[in-house]
Design a protein around this motif. Structure first.
Motif, PDB file in Angstrom:
ATOM      1  N   ALA A 249       0.918  -1.327  -0.116  1.00 33.22           N
ATOM      2  CA  ALA A 249      -0.114   0.079   0.115  1.00 33.22           C
ATOM      3  C   ALA A 249       1.025   1.100  -0.012  1.00 33.22           C
ATOM      4  O   ALA A 249       0.327   2.180  -0.670  1.00 33.22           O
ATOM      5  N   HIS A 250       2.033   1.080   0.463  1.00 35.25           N
ATOM      6  CA  HIS A 250       3.020   2.151   0.529  1.00 35.25           C
ATOM      7  C   HIS A 250       3.307   2.887  -0.884  1.00 35.25           C
ATOM      8  O   HIS A 250       3.622   3.894  -1.236  1.00 35.25           O
ATOM      9  N   TYR A 251       3.127   2.042  -1.835  1.00 30.09           N
ATOM     10  CA  TYR A 251       3.644   2.402  -3.194  1.00 30.09           C
ATOM     11  C   TYR A 251       2.355   2.450  -4.145  1.00 30.09           C
ATOM     12  O   TYR A 251       2.512   2.746  -5.258  1.00 30.09           O
ATOM     13  N   GLY A 252       1.129   2.613  -3.504  1.00 28.66           N
ATOM     14  CA  GLY A 252      -0.084   3.065  -4.144  1.00 28.66           C
ATOM     15  C   GLY A 252      -0.653   1.703  -4.650  1.00 28.66           C
ATOM     16  O   GLY A 252      -0.152   0.412  -4.529  1.00 28.66           O
ATOM     17  N   PRO A 253      -2.000   1.714  -5.006  1.00 27.44           N
ATOM     18  CA  PRO A 253      -3.060   0.522  -5.210  1.00 27.44           C
ATOM     19  C   PRO A 253      -2.459  -0.098  -6.665  1.00 27.44           C
ATOM     20  O   PRO A 253      -1.615   0.704  -7.586  1.00 27.44           O
ATOM     21  N   LEU A 254      -2.803  -1.213  -6.807  1.00 23.28           N
ATOM     22  CA  LEU A 254      -2.564  -1.870  -8.077  1.00 23.28           C
ATOM     23  C   LEU A 254      -3.402  -1.324  -9.003  1.00 23.28           C
ATOM     24  O   LEU A 254      -4.646  -1.226  -8.803  1.00 23.28           O
ATOM     25  N   LYS A 255      -2.806  -0.937 -10.337  1.00 24.24           N
ATOM     26  CA  LYS A 255      -3.539  -0.589 -11.393  1.00 24.24           C
ATOM     27  C   LYS A 255      -3.466  -1.400 -12.653  1.00 24.24           C
ATOM     28  O   LYS A 255      -2.345  -1.495 -13.137  1.00 24.24           O
ATOM     29  N   PRO A 256      -4.703  -1.840 -13.393  1.00 25.30           N
ATOM     30  CA  PRO A 256      -6.025  -1.408 -12.824  1.00 25.30           C
ATOM     31  C   PRO A 256      -6.083  -2.593 -11.613  1.00 25.30           C
ATOM     32  O   PRO A 256      -5.583  -3.517 -11.419  1.00 25.30           O
ATOM     33  N   ALA A 257      -7.123  -2.027 -10.711  1.00 25.90           N
ATOM     34  CA  ALA A 257      -7.543  -2.972  -9.746  1.00 25.90           C
ATOM     35  C   ALA A 257      -8.054  -4.125 -10.062  1.00 25.90           C
ATOM     36  O   ALA A 257      -8.667  -4.542 -10.835  1.00 25.90           O
ATOM     37  N   ALA A 258      -7.423  -5.190  -8.918  1.00 26.71           N
ATOM     38  CA  ALA A 258      -7.960  -6.373  -9.170  1.00 26.71           C
ATOM     39  C   ALA A 258      -9.276  -6.570  -8.639  1.00 26.71           C
ATOM     40  O   ALA A 258      -9.549  -6.231  -7.629  1.00 26.71           O
TER      41      ALA A 258
END
Length: 219
Positions: A11-20
């Protein structure tokens, strides 16, 4: 064939894109001791063994496994259902005009008998239509389980940095027994990133492995 791609991320590096579609927050699971975290990540069997003794980790592992199995079953049913025809209003038409249907059936039967007799006189025996129709029905309803272009299920397990809890969960999931024909792919998005360098990777490339016929090798 159904492919399951499982990501670990921080989470420190941001959400996964696109979101699963299937996302699981691992931050409520207790972090491993500092002495383990300092020299190991989720790819280490010793670290995973420690987390496999955590009841919260095990409970979440079972939840994720069940969710993936349900999604696999749903997608396989959709794949098998493609191409099936649904006849709408046929029964109503039969009830509305029974006399016409009976007469039409008689005409078709007489025409078939005439054609069969003509073919028989010429030495040509017509095929067994009932058997042919049965074989066609089986062929049409059979699901192609070896479809290489089948659907993919995307799963994301994330913790704070994506190195220990989420990575261990992804590795544990990959080592479970899955239905035949299921292709498991593991991708650790942030496992090699250095927190102090704003997400820059210490080593080039992401950790990505495909499970072969013999599964993942133990560390």
């Amino acid at each position: 064939m159904v492919k399951v791609t499982i990501y670990s991320s921080g989470a420190h590096y941001g959400p996964l894109k696109p979101a699963a579609p299937l996302r699981y927050d691992m931050r409520d699971v207790t972090n491993p001791p500092r002495q383990l975290r300092g020299s190991m990540d989720g790819r280490s069997k010793k670290l995973r063994d420690h987390l496999m003794n955590d009841k919260d980790f095990i409970a979440l592992l079972e939840t994720i496994q069940n969710d993936i199995l349900q999604e696999i079953e749903r997608l396989e049913k959709l794949e098998c259902g493609k191409g099936k025809e649904v006849n709408v209003g046929v029964e109503g038409d039969k009830e509305a005009a029974p006399t016409q249907e009976i007469q039409q059936g008689r005409d078709e039967a007489e025409q078939k008998c005439s054609i069969d007799a003509e073919l028989h006189d010429k030495g040509n025996v017509p095929p067994d239509e009932e058997e042919t129709a049965s074989e066609a029905s089986i062929s049409g309803d059979q699901c192609d389980s070896d479809n290489e272009n089948g659907p993919t299920i995307f799963v994301n397990c994330f913790c704070q940095l994506g190195r220990h809890r989420s990575a261990s969960m992804v590795e544990a999931l990959a080592r479970l027994k899955w239905p035949a024909g299921t292709d498991i792919e593991v991708i650790h998005r942030d496992i090699d990133k250095d927190r102090r360098s704003s997400g820059k990777q210490k080593r080039v490339g992401k950790s990505s492995r495909m499970r072969g016929d013999n599964g993942f090798a133990e560390d």
